[in-house]
Design an enzyme around this catalytic site. Structure first.
Site, PDB file in Angstrom:
ATOM      1  N   HIS A 155       0.746  -5.898  -6.850  1.00 46.11           N
ATOM      2  CA  HIS A 155       1.894  -4.983  -7.155  1.00 46.11           C
ATOM      3  C   HIS A 155       2.614  -5.566  -6.591  1.00 46.11           C
ATOM      4  O   HIS A 155       3.108  -6.085  -6.424  1.00 46.11           O
ATOM      5  CB  HIS A 155       1.770  -3.571  -6.486  1.00 46.11           C
ATOM      6  CG  HIS A 155       1.304  -2.893  -4.721  1.00 46.11           C
ATOM      7  ND1 HIS A 155       2.813  -3.691  -3.961  1.00 46.11           N
ATOM      8  CD2 HIS A 155       0.608  -3.076  -3.938  1.00 46.11           C
ATOM      9  CE1 HIS A 155       2.939  -3.154  -3.384  1.00 46.11           C
ATOM     10  NE2 HIS A 155       1.590  -2.801  -2.745  1.00 46.11           N
ATOM     11  N   CYS A 163      -1.831  -3.960   1.163  1.00 49.42           N
ATOM     12  CA  CYS A 163      -1.745  -4.723  -0.311  1.00 49.42           C
ATOM     13  C   CYS A 163      -1.297  -6.007  -0.688  1.00 49.42           C
ATOM     14  O   CYS A 163      -0.581  -6.708   0.828  1.00 49.42           O
ATOM     15  CB  CYS A 163      -1.748  -3.393  -1.184  1.00 49.42           C
ATOM     16  SG  CYS A 163      -2.638  -2.310  -1.552  1.00 49.42           S
TER      17      CYS A 163
END
Length: 251
Positions: A155, A163
């Site tokens: 992202h 992440c």
């Protein structure tokens, strides 16, 4: 309850509820959600197409993503005929946790293993995001059976609780490359995540970390790494149901 403890407890609760789908962290982007992909295409679409063409690659061709936690790098490879060719390397803004796979919800670990993109989120609070299929078949065998965790994304922005954040600038390019490949017919976009580049020296370095319980897993990942380095083809594999090991198909 002490008034001094209340803000601390509230902060802990908020951190426990965070995930990489970006439902609580907001970026400074003020665009309407539906405009983000169009805006990304306006900002970098033409540049991407030119860079692909300059390297003899076709926009919309199939892609392969490799990520290396120690080096904080994410590579995009683009298919040219049967093989893949390196296109670009992006800096990963932050890698939380330590080297080693994700095995439990809340451990803040970035997964390691062989994955693919299974969801595109153009309305992420982390600008744009792409979710991988963690936990995969191997993770479901080797991770906590009740709470292995989930919602692992590549992202924008720079915060992470497990992440791969690329910043808004870089996620625009990677998102468009993946979206165009998906639109052109690539059903599964592979994403291989390694603790580091699995060179011989780095394998020695991993061994020196005194984590013998992880060495069989890392050696297994190195098989997939070596296969691609040699052949420039993404390896096919199955997951052994009794061990969670990746069984790489020989060519």
């Amino acid at each position: 309850m002490s008034k001094l403890l209340q803000p601390l407890i509230l902060t802990i609760l908020m951190l426990n509820n965070l995930n990489c789908s970006g439902q609580q962290q907001q970026t400074t982007n003020t665009l309407v959600d539906g405009d983000r992909v169009a805006n990304a295409r306006q900002l970098v679409g033409e540049k991407l197409a030119q860079e692909l063409t300059q390297k003899g690659l076709k926009p919309g061709a199939a892609i392969f993503i490799r990520a290396f936690k120690s080096e904080q790098q994410l590579e995009v490879w683009v298919q040219d005929s049967l093989q893949f060719r390196w296109f670009k390397t992006y800096h990963i803004c932050k890698v939380p946790g330590e080297l080693g796979p994700k095995r439990k919800e809340g451990d803040l670990q970035v997964p390691e293993g062989l994955y693919w993109i299974e969801v595109f989120n153009p309305q992420s609070s982390y600008h744009l995001s792409m979710g991988i299929n963690y936990p995969n078949a191997s993770d479901r065998i080797l991770s906590d059976p009740k709470k292995p965790g989930g919602e692992i994304y590549i992202h924008g922005a720079c915060g992470s609780v497990g992440c791969i954040p690329l910043t808004d600038e870089f996620i625009r390019e990677v998102y468009l490359l993946a979206l165009d490949a998906k639109t052109a017919g690539q059903e599964k976009i592979p994403v291989h995540i390694f603790p580091c580049r699995m060179t011989e020296q780095n394998k020695v370095n991993l061994l020196a970390r005194n984590q013998p319980h992880l060495m069989p897993f890392w050696e297994n990942l190195a098989e997939a790494y070596d296969f691609f380095v040699e052949k420039k083809v993404v390896p096919k594999y199955e997951v052994e149901s009794n061990t969670g090991r990746y069984s790489i198909e020989k060519m």
